[in-house]
Design an enzyme around this catalytic site. Structure first.
Site, PDB file in Angstrom:
ATOM      1  N   ARG A 121       0.848  -1.196   0.000  1.00 37.14           N
ATOM      2  CA  ARG A 121       0.000   0.000   0.000  1.00 37.14           C
ATOM      3  C   ARG A 121       0.884   1.247   0.000  1.00 37.14           C
ATOM      4  O   ARG A 121       2.022   1.230   0.447  1.00 37.14           O
ATOM      5  CB  ARG A 121      -0.916   0.017   1.224  1.00 37.14           C
ATOM      6  CG  ARG A 121      -2.086  -0.960   1.113  1.00 37.14           C
ATOM      7  CD  ARG A 121      -3.031  -0.858   2.306  1.00 37.14           C
ATOM      8  NE  ARG A 121      -2.385  -1.271   3.527  1.00 37.14           N
ATOM      9  CZ  ARG A 121      -1.857  -0.474   4.434  1.00 37.14           C
ATOM     10  NH1 ARG A 121      -1.912   0.851   4.288  1.00 37.14           N
ATOM     11  NH2 ARG A 121      -1.273  -0.953   5.505  1.00 37.14           N
ATOM     12  N   LYS A 161      -9.815  -2.372   1.448  1.00 35.39           N
ATOM     13  CA  LYS A 161      -9.560  -1.228   2.315  1.00 35.39           C
ATOM     14  C   LYS A 161     -10.312   0.025   1.848  1.00 35.39           C
ATOM     15  O   LYS A 161     -10.821   0.805   2.663  1.00 35.39           O
ATOM     16  CB  LYS A 161      -8.054  -0.950   2.420  1.00 35.39           C
ATOM     17  CG  LYS A 161      -7.255  -2.100   3.061  1.00 35.39           C
ATOM     18  CD  LYS A 161      -7.825  -2.477   4.358  1.00 35.39           C
ATOM     19  CE  LYS A 161      -7.178  -3.554   5.204  1.00 35.39           C
ATOM     20  NZ  LYS A 161      -5.947  -4.197   4.971  1.00 35.39           N
ATOM     21  N   CYS A 206       0.424  -7.432  11.800  1.00 34.25           N
ATOM     22  CA  CYS A 206       0.605  -7.562  13.253  1.00 34.25           C
ATOM     23  C   CYS A 206      -0.184  -8.731  13.826  1.00 34.25           C
ATOM     24  O   CYS A 206      -0.476  -8.763  15.021  1.00 34.25           O
ATOM     25  CB  CYS A 206       0.255  -6.260  13.949  1.00 34.25           C
ATOM     26  SG  CYS A 206       1.466  -4.966  13.585  1.00 34.25           S
ATOM     27  N   ASP A 234      -9.537  -9.724   8.620  1.00 28.72           N
ATOM     28  CA  ASP A 234      -9.018  -8.371   8.342  1.00 28.72           C
ATOM     29  C   ASP A 234     -10.013  -7.253   8.633  1.00 28.72           C
ATOM     30  O   ASP A 234      -9.611  -6.192   9.080  1.00 28.72           O
ATOM     31  CB  ASP A 234      -8.567  -8.295   6.878  1.00 28.72           C
ATOM     32  CG  ASP A 234      -7.602  -7.137   6.606  1.00 28.72           C
ATOM     33  OD1 ASP A 234      -6.631  -6.982   7.379  1.00 28.72           O
ATOM     34  OD2 ASP A 234      -7.810  -6.396   5.642  1.00 28.72           O
ATOM     35  N   SER A 283      -1.606  -3.560  10.209  1.00 26.47           N
ATOM     36  CA  SER A 283      -1.188  -4.442   9.126  1.00 26.47           C
ATOM     37  C   SER A 283       0.060  -5.222   9.520  1.00 26.47           C
ATOM     38  O   SER A 283       0.981  -4.666  10.125  1.00 26.47           O
ATOM     39  CB  SER A 283      -0.904  -3.611   7.875  1.00 26.47           C
ATOM     40  OG  SER A 283      -2.049  -2.851   7.554  1.00 26.47           O
TER      41      SER A 283
HETATM   42  P1  GTP Z   1      -2.443  -7.686   7.283  1.00 30.32           P
HETATM   43  O1  GTP Z   1      -2.942  -8.708   6.296  1.00 30.32           O
HETATM   44  O2  GTP Z   1      -1.324  -6.871   6.722  1.00 30.32           O
HETATM   45  O3  GTP Z   1      -3.537  -6.832   7.832  1.00 30.32           O
HETATM   46  O4  GTP Z   1      -1.692  -8.487   8.465  1.00 30.32           O
HETATM   47  P2  GTP Z   1      -2.213  -9.339   9.726  1.00 30.32           P
HETATM   48  O5  GTP Z   1      -2.541  -8.436  10.852  1.00 30.32           O
HETATM   49  O6  GTP Z   1      -3.248 -10.299   9.299  1.00 30.32           O
HETATM   50  O7  GTP Z   1      -0.884 -10.110  10.158  1.00 30.32           O
HETATM   51  P3  GTP Z   1      -0.479 -11.656   9.999  1.00 30.32           P
HETATM   52  O8  GTP Z   1      -1.326 -12.560  10.840  1.00 30.32           O
HETATM   53  O9  GTP Z   1      -0.379 -11.982   8.570  1.00 30.32           O
HETATM   54  O10 GTP Z   1       0.977 -11.646  10.644  1.00 30.32           O
HETATM   55  C1  GTP Z   1       2.022 -10.806  10.170  1.00 30.32           C
HETATM   56  C2  GTP Z   1       3.368 -11.372  10.537  1.00 30.32           C
HETATM   57  O11 GTP Z   1       3.470 -11.454  11.965  1.00 30.32           O
HETATM   58  C3  GTP Z   1       3.603 -12.762   9.976  1.00 30.32           C
HETATM   59  O12 GTP Z   1       4.921 -12.862   9.490  1.00 30.32           O
HETATM   60  C4  GTP Z   1       3.400 -13.663  11.181  1.00 30.32           C
HETATM   61  O13 GTP Z   1       4.166 -14.843  11.093  1.00 30.32           O
HETATM   62  C5  GTP Z   1       3.804 -12.775  12.369  1.00 30.32           C
HETATM   63  N1  GTP Z   1       3.025 -13.099  13.604  1.00 30.32           N
HETATM   64  C6  GTP Z   1       1.689 -13.285  13.698  1.00 30.32           C
HETATM   65  N2  GTP Z   1       1.305 -13.615  14.961  1.00 30.32           N
HETATM   66  C7  GTP Z   1       2.443 -13.620  15.699  1.00 30.32           C
HETATM   67  C8  GTP Z   1       2.717 -13.887  17.092  1.00 30.32           C
HETATM   68  O14 GTP Z   1       1.839 -14.181  17.905  1.00 30.32           O
HETATM   69  N3  GTP Z   1       4.016 -13.767  17.488  1.00 30.32           N
HETATM   70  C9  GTP Z   1       5.018 -13.446  16.605  1.00 30.32           C
HETATM   71  N4  GTP Z   1       6.260 -13.354  17.092  1.00 30.32           N
HETATM   72  N5  GTP Z   1       4.797 -13.197  15.294  1.00 30.32           N
HETATM   73  C10 GTP Z   1       3.533 -13.277  14.841  1.00 30.32           C
HETATM   74  C1  SPV Z   2      -3.089  -4.516   5.112  1.00 31.47           C
HETATM   75  O1  SPV Z   2      -2.126  -3.890   4.637  1.00 31.47           O
HETATM   76  O2  SPV Z   2      -3.620  -4.213   6.216  1.00 31.47           O
HETATM   77  C2  SPV Z   2      -3.641  -5.672   4.377  1.00 31.47           C
HETATM   78  C3  SPV Z   2      -3.194  -5.919   3.012  1.00 31.47           C
HETATM   79  O3  SPV Z   2      -4.511  -6.353   4.908  1.00 31.47           O
HETATM   80  S1  SPV Z   2      -3.931  -4.813   1.887  1.00 31.47           S
HETATM   81  O4  SPV Z   2      -4.999  -5.487   1.198  1.00 31.47           O
HETATM   82  O5  SPV Z   2      -2.912  -4.407   0.945  1.00 31.47           O
HETATM   83  O6  SPV Z   2      -4.461  -3.675   2.588  1.00 31.47           O
HETATM   84 MN    MN Z   3      -5.060  -5.560   6.962  1.00 28.18          MN
END
Ligand code: GTP
Ligand code: SPV
Ligand code: MN
Length: 580
Positions: A70, A207, A251, A276, A249
């Site tokens: 983004r 989004k 996280c 999401d 994002s």
């Molecule tokens: P968006 O799609 O961008 O909104 O991201 P999201 O909030 O869905 O994050 P996602 O679950 O994809 O995790 C992002 C990164 O953080 C990945 O590389 C995961 O492996 C890592 N991660 C997720 N949960 C944990 C956790 O509990 N501990 C740690 N250390 N890392 C984590």
């Molecule tokens: C984020 O960035 O929070 C995502 C991926 O979930 S996107 O669709 O690019 O916004």
């Molecule tokens: Mn997101």
């Protein structure tokens, strides 16, 4: 003309003229149509076939290397008045923005197909669902919209019945970062996006519609459109509680939403509703009910493996589009921490060389239907959604913020959300790892002034006495060597259990200036290799550091001037004085 809705056919005809598209394709939303999109992209080289024995119906898309995330600095909210967009958004006068965008769209689809994608955000037929039409010249976008939304004839029929839809216009243009803008016109329920093919910039239902435009609508209509996962936690007695959690994002939303209980937690089940976005409305009993407007996952690939997220790992073994991952010698997709195989070619298609950085792009993504997920809840299709017991805010903070704490009441919870901060990630272009304020994980996604948004959140206090409790979590505390203090992933269930016990008044808590914390031993760590001191550190509040944090939050609120609700200032004042 392929619709009887005049406002829609006229809009499409006008855009076809402006962009000089060669063909117009109205998407019907069938699997055959998706297969045809895939064939066309394979023929053009927009998609590469992955190993069809190990990854059936899975494909790789490589973005332009300048178009992988983004672009917050190029994303605008164009309300009539600048104050209504607020300091949290870039703003441009609507007339100026339209002129600029019309200039970019002029003739941009010459020789190309214009796809018309009618889509529904939310279960078809739900009173909470909303509709949109995206016009795009990207087959990749059309294919992703098939996986991510309920798109095609059924959505069109509903749009024709009501005449109501959000207009989204998109072109990949030249993919030139200098000619790239993501413009939102909340007052006209319109989106115009040019020059990027990447997820959040290009899949306009996500989004742009379901957060920026929807948050604006939600404010005037009395509901909430949030950057939240929705998860159901079922205990061994068969009781299920639903939580909605807002983390910025990258996280951990997808991971928490798909959590598999650790071996120590026999009899527990976790159900995914959304990963999401959550749309939440008060029902007749004053309970907050959530639906997931999306129908698919656009998830972060790196870090996904059999141990961290077995459900995601399983979900992306078939019918998935991978964007910007690496390849193994067997033509399997590969990414950092996949835990199996090794890369021979990086995300840009170059022979893998560690000197060039990670093999998969840190923001590489998978797209799959939510139905691929073994833990997908049937209730994700329920028109009225699920009742939410707890709202959880969070962020990625190496220091300061405890593993978990609870707000004293709704207004304090709004402060907890409004004061959230997190380290920046690869989901957006720019520097990674810098702590920034990210209220409710909505910094990049709120379609209007944050001060008004906080007032809107506070207003729920007067509308219901059955609101969810509010919590804050942080899975990302680190020791001085940079290792995570908390094991995270499946073990996060232990924290969710405490949250649910609090909601059920089953467990006491310790009062602190920032809210309620677990009593020592209240988080079950049996079977976990974690030191008592580590738990103490994870659950402690450093008054001096928190005082500084609260002072900096005071300065942050100042940037919103006197639009900041008095009630929020009062809550902030209470915490600050408890710390002094
Ligand atoms: P968006 O799609 O961008 O909104 O991201 P999201 O909030 O869905 O994050 P996602 O679950 O994809 O995790 C992002 C990164 O953080 C990945 O590389 C995961 O492996 C890592 N991660 C997720 N949960 C944990 C956790 O509990 N501990 C740690 N250390 N890392 C984590
Ligand atoms: C984020 O960035 O929070 C995502 C991926 O979930 S996107 O669709 O690019 O916004
Ligand atoms: Mn997101």
């Amino acid at each position: 003309m392929t619709t009887r809705l005049e406002s829609l056919s006229e809009w499409v005809a006008g855009i076809a003229r402006l962009t000089q598209a060669e063909r117009v394709h109205w998407c019907t939303g069938t699997r055959d149509e998706y297969d045809e999109f895939v064939r066309e992209m394979l023929a053009r080289g927009d998609l590469l076939e992955l190993n069809q024995d190990s990854y059936p119906d899975c494909y790789l898309h490589r973005s332009d290397p300048r178009d992988v995330a983004r672009v917050e600095h190029l994303t605008y909210v164009c309300s009539d008045r600048k104050e209504d967009a607020g300091p949290n958004n870039n703003w441009m006068l609507p007339a100026e923005a339209r002129e600029k965008m019309n200039g970019l769209f002029d003739g941009c689809m010459k020789g190309r197909t214009l796809y018309v994608i009618p889509y529904c955000m939310g279960p078809l037929g739900s009173p909470y669902s909303r509709y949109g039409v995206e016009i795009t010249d990207s087959t990749y976008v059309a294919a992703n919209m098939y996986l991510m939304t309920r798109m095609g004839d059924a959505a069109l029929a509903e749009i024709e019945r009501t005449g109501r839809f959000i207009r989204g216009l998109h072109s990949v243009g030249e993919l030139d970062p200098e000619r790239r803008f993501i413009m939102h016109f909340p007052e006209d329920l319109t989106i115009m996006s040019y020059g990027s093919g990447y997820g959040g910039n290009a899949l306009l239902g996500k989004k742009c519609h379901a957060l920026r435009i929807a948050s604006y609508q939600a404010r005037t209509e009395g509901w909430l459109a949030e950057h939240m996962l929705i998860v159901g936690v079922e205990n061994p007695a068969g009781e299920t509680h639903y939580l909605a959690c807002a983390f910025p994002s990258q996280c951990g939303k997808t991971n928490l939403a798909m959590l598999i209980p650790p071996k120590s937690h026999r009899g527990w089940k976790v159900w995914t509703l959304g990963d999401d976005i959550a749309w939440m409305h008060l029902d007749d009993e004053g309970r907050l009910r959530a639906i997931n407007p999306e129908a698919g996952l656009f998830g972060v690939v790196p870090g996904t493996n059999r141990h961290t997220n077995p459900n995601a790992y399983e979900s992306i073994r078939r019918d998935a589009i991978f964007t910007n991952v690496a390849l193994t010698a067997e033509n399997d997709p590969w990414w950092e921490d996949k835990d199996t195989g090794e890369p021979v070619m990086d995300w840009q298609g170059r022979p893998y060389d560690p000197a060039n950085g990670p093999a998969a792009h840190p923001n590489s993504r998978f797209t799959v239907s939510a139905k691929n997920n073994p833990s997908y809840s049937e209730l994700a299709e329920a028109p009225r959604g699920v009742p939410i017991s707890a709202l959880v805010f969070g962020g990625r903070r190496r220091e300061l913020t405890p593993l978990v704490y609870e707000a004293r009441d709704w207004a304090h919870g709004v402060l907890v959300g409004a004061t959230a901060a997190s380290e920046t990630t690869a989901a957006a272009t720019g520097k990674v790892g810098v702590v920034r304020r990210d209220p409710m994980a909505m910094k990049p996604f709120c379609g209007y002034n944050f001060a008004d948004y906080w007032s809107h959140w506070l207003s729920f206090e007067n509308r219901s006495d059955a609101l969810p409790r509010i919590f804050h979590v942080n899975w990302f505390r680190r020791d001085p060597d940079g290792s995570f203090l908390w094991p995270g992933f499946g073990e996060n269930l232990r924290v969710l259990r405490w949250i649910i016990d609090r909601c059920r008044d089953r467990v006491d808590a310790v009062e602190s200036p920032i809210g309620y914390l677990p009593e020592p031993g209240a988080i079950d760590t049996s079977g976990l290799d974690i030191e008592l001191e580590t738990m103490q550190e994870l659950l402690s509040v450093d008054p001096e550091a928190w005082k500084q944090e609260m002072q900096s939050i005071g300065e942050y609120f100042q940037t919103y001037g006197d639009r900041v609700p008095q009630r929020l200032r009062a809550e902030h004042g209470k915490v600050l004085s408890a710390l002094s």
